[in-house]
Design an enzyme around this catalytic site. Structure first.
Site, mmCIF file in Angstrom:
data_model
loop_
_atom_site.group_PDB
_atom_site.id
_atom_site.type_symbol
_atom_site.label_atom_id
_atom_site.label_comp_id
_atom_site.label_asym_id
_atom_site.label_seq_id
_atom_site.Cartn_x
_atom_site.Cartn_y
_atom_site.Cartn_z
ATOM 1 N N TYR A 1 0.820 -1.413 0.148
ATOM 2 C CA TYR A 1 -0.083 -0.108 -0.017
ATOM 3 C C TYR A 1 0.706 1.154 0.193
ATOM 4 O O TYR A 1 1.992 1.198 0.049
ATOM 5 C CB TYR A 1 -1.058 -0.071 1.053
ATOM 6 C CG TYR A 1 -0.700 0.018 2.578
ATOM 7 C CD1 TYR A 1 -1.627 -0.372 3.336
ATOM 8 C CD2 TYR A 1 0.684 -0.142 3.057
ATOM 9 C CE1 TYR A 1 -1.338 -0.276 4.914
ATOM 10 C CE2 TYR A 1 1.060 -0.165 4.178
ATOM 11 C CZ TYR A 1 0.171 -0.310 5.356
ATOM 12 O OH TYR A 1 0.472 -0.177 6.670
ATOM 13 N N GLU A 2 0.200 2.432 -0.099
ATOM 14 C CA GLU A 2 0.723 3.704 -0.501
ATOM 15 C C GLU A 2 1.567 3.427 -1.568
ATOM 16 O O GLU A 2 2.618 4.335 -1.751
ATOM 17 C CB GLU A 2 1.662 4.256 0.677
ATOM 18 C CG GLU A 2 0.693 4.073 2.169
ATOM 19 C CD GLU A 2 -0.579 4.912 2.194
ATOM 20 O OE1 GLU A 2 -0.642 5.916 1.151
ATOM 21 O OE2 GLU A 2 -1.555 4.609 2.717
ATOM 22 N N GLY A 3 1.348 2.892 -2.572
ATOM 23 C CA GLY A 3 2.062 2.806 -3.836
ATOM 24 C C GLY A 3 2.897 1.528 -3.701
ATOM 25 O O GLY A 3 3.731 1.641 -2.998
#
Length: 598
Positions: A442-444
């Protein structure tokens, strides 16, 4: 049951002896009165809170998970989470690094970074509830209107309310340009927002009185793609002009994700049905505002993996000292016992030292990044602010991807130390592995971070920012190059620094001819860059340790630091040779594979 001791000595070493964080920040007007004693006192209290209040809830929270009442759409966090959060608020921890204008204590971000490392070691799931609030605070502080700041920032600062970011949708993933959530203007400065968001960490819970959602959506006349995205603040409960809570807004949890790890955090599917929100920043420029929160979150995710690496290492080390199995290859080491402690075996030490090195390298990098953040915000010299921001932008994808890749590898190694017991829940190790796995996603995803580093941060300005970091490396090499005791650290670092220029140029030239070359090289490229960064910090730490020993210190801490640095350069750093060879293999072996993937 697992155990945790806050690594205060190593934090103090990095902050005071390696980075001189207090000295660097005292030139910033808000931190002119800062001193080492204040830093250490806050760290000690933070460690006590993490170890005594939050850590005991980690295993139970993982076992119990969160509960959704489908009739009311309310979510209950695991037992004890709400009470621990109340203690967190009562202790003033949410306000630690927030602006005094909104009720904050105004202490440096780097101190908050250390608080959150310890909280993540103690309980990543719990820490995500208050952790996301910092990102919401930062985005509103940077881009909110005066009215929005007055309404929301004091409550986010105090911790009375928490925050989230509602970005992606079922069909989007990382490609936010595809999002469909709509925002209809109402003619009174508000918008009615309709759509569905997924993977929203801490999207609904019972820890705080209100939840401030930052939501990406499209205006009716918005252009397609990412250039047509706007940002809105959408509270769970509408807020009256005097700051009191009004009626329930049209945003609710439609379901909880059933996840591999972080079971104690409510990862929500959020449904917006004409929810009332207000625009943050300018129309169609929502991603610019949201990137403030996203970049903070990326550094925060790296910090999550640092926390898990540290606690996994501590438990594996304690187990290896006590568990007896087989004899040392060089003869019995515990003659009074039927077998030797497994810590005598070389490969057990390799696994332990891998985790230790990855924790110590990550701590140095993330504290350095936090100091850059503080200087970007508050340094009186505009050039220092600009340079700090540029260097932080370069290091952010490394801090997110390299640290989380290493964190997952390290927690796996630590679980392996336990043998079959590591696979059993009661020891706690398998939870660290499960929790660490999300941080790579997550978060890229880490591939996205690699593309960002190579494409935007390095090739995007022809390596100018990379050269700024290279100058730090060159300065250390020049200072310590003639020091024979530093040769084992400086020589490999200098060699990689020289190779990095040619390596980057070669990949850049190939990418000009075929963009897939950048995509094929990006992931190994980021790991090479990560090792260059870690190598710099390990050489710097070794230099400090050697000077302390030369000055007469007999503290075994400095000997341990040198031994860890030697292990890193001997056993982990050489990965760069393989990585560069893999990156140079080109895109054809990946893209000319239709038959293989048919």
């Amino acid at each position: 049951m697992p155990q945790y001791t806050p690594p205060l000595r190593d934090m103090q070493f990095v902050l005071h002896e390696v980075l001189d964080a207090v000295g660097q920040l005292q030139v910033c007007p808000p931190h002119a009165e800062l001193d080492v004693e204040t830093f250490n006192a806050v760290l000690e209290e933070a460690g006590r809170f993490a170890a005594e209040v939050v850590f005991p809830l980690n295993v139970s929270g993982d076992t119990e998970g969160c509960t959704l009442d489908r009739a009311t759409h309310e979510v209950s966090a695991p037992k004890g989470f709400k009470e621990a959060y109340a203690q967190y608020v009562d202790g003033g921890w949410p306000a630690l690094a927030c602006d005094p204008e909104h009720g904050g204590q105004g202490l440096p971000i780097v101190l908050n970074q250390c608080l959150y490392e310890m909280l993540n070691s103690a309980n990543q799931s719990w820490t995500m509830y208050p952790g996301l609030s910092h990102g919401a605070y930062d985005a509103l502080h940077a881009h909110g209107s005066p009215a929005q700041k007055a309404l929301y920032l004091p409550k986010l600062t105090s911790g009375e309310w928490t925050g989230t970011m509602c970005l992606t949708e079922p069909h989007c993933g990382t490609d936010l340009g595809l999002l469909r959530t709509k925002a209809e203007p109402q003619g009174d400065g508000t918008y009615r927002i309709t759509g569905e968001k997924i993977f929203i960490s801490a999207g609904e819970h019972d820890l705080a009185a209100n939840i401030v959602h930052l939501v990406l959506a499209r205006l009716p006349d918005a252009p397609s793609g990412s250039k047509g995205i706007s940002l809105f603040v959408v509270p769970k409960y509408l807020v009256n002009a005097d700051g009191s809570l009004g009626t329930r807004n049209g945003i609710h949890c439609g379901g909880l994700e059933h996840k591999m790890g972080i079971h104690g955090n409510a990862t929500c599917q959020m449904v917006l049905e004409g929810a009332i929100g207000t625009l943050v920043g300018e129309p169609n420029k929502g991603l610019q505002a949201m990137f403030v929160m996203m970049n903070a979150a990326r550094l925060g995710v790296g910090n999550q993996s640092l926390g898990l690496t540290e606690v996994a290492f501590q438990n594996a080390l304690a187990y290896a000292r006590e568990r007896i199995q087989m004899r040392s290859l060089t003869g019995p080491k515990a003659a009074d016992k039927p077998a030797d402690p497994i810590i005598v075996h070389p490969d057990v030490r390799r696994m332990l030292l891998t985790a230790k090195a990855y924790a110590e390298g990550a701590r140095a990098l993330l504290c350095f990044c936090a100091v850059l953040s503080d200087k970007e915000l508050h340094h009186p010299d505009e050039k220092v602010r600009r340079d700090s921001a540029e260097l932080l932008a370069l290091l952010t994808p490394i801090a997110k991807a390299f640290v989380t890749d290493n964190g997952f590898a390290a927690t796996n190694e630590c679980m392996q130390v336990f043998g079959g017991h590591g696979y059993i829940k009661e020891w706690g190790m398998e939870q660290f592995v499960r929790d660490a796995r999300i941080n790579m996603i997550y978060e890229g995803t880490n591939t996205v971070q690699s593309l960002d580093l190579l494409g935007r941060k390095v090739l995007g300005n022809n390596g100018a920012t990379l050269k700024k970091f290279a100058r730090l490396v060159a300065a250390l090499v020049e200072t310590e190059g003639a020091n024979e005791k530093m040769a084992e650290f400086i020589h490999p670092l200098a060699e990689l620094g020289e190779k990095m220029t040619k390596f980057t140029t070669e990949i850049g030239m190939k990418a000009l001819q075929n963009p897939d070359e950048a995509g094929a090289a990006a992931v190994p490229y980021l790991r090479v860059a990560g090792h260059l960064v870690y190598g710099y910090f390990f050489a710097l730490m070794a230099s400090v340790a050697l000077k302390k020993i030369a000055a007469g210190s007999t503290d075994p801490f400095y000997t341990a630091k040198l031994q860890t640095a030697r292990f890193y350069f001997a056993r982990l750093f050489p990965e760069t040779a393989m990585l560069m060879r893999a990156a140079r293999a080109g895109s054809a072996v990946l893209m000319d594979t239709d038959a293989a993937l048919a």
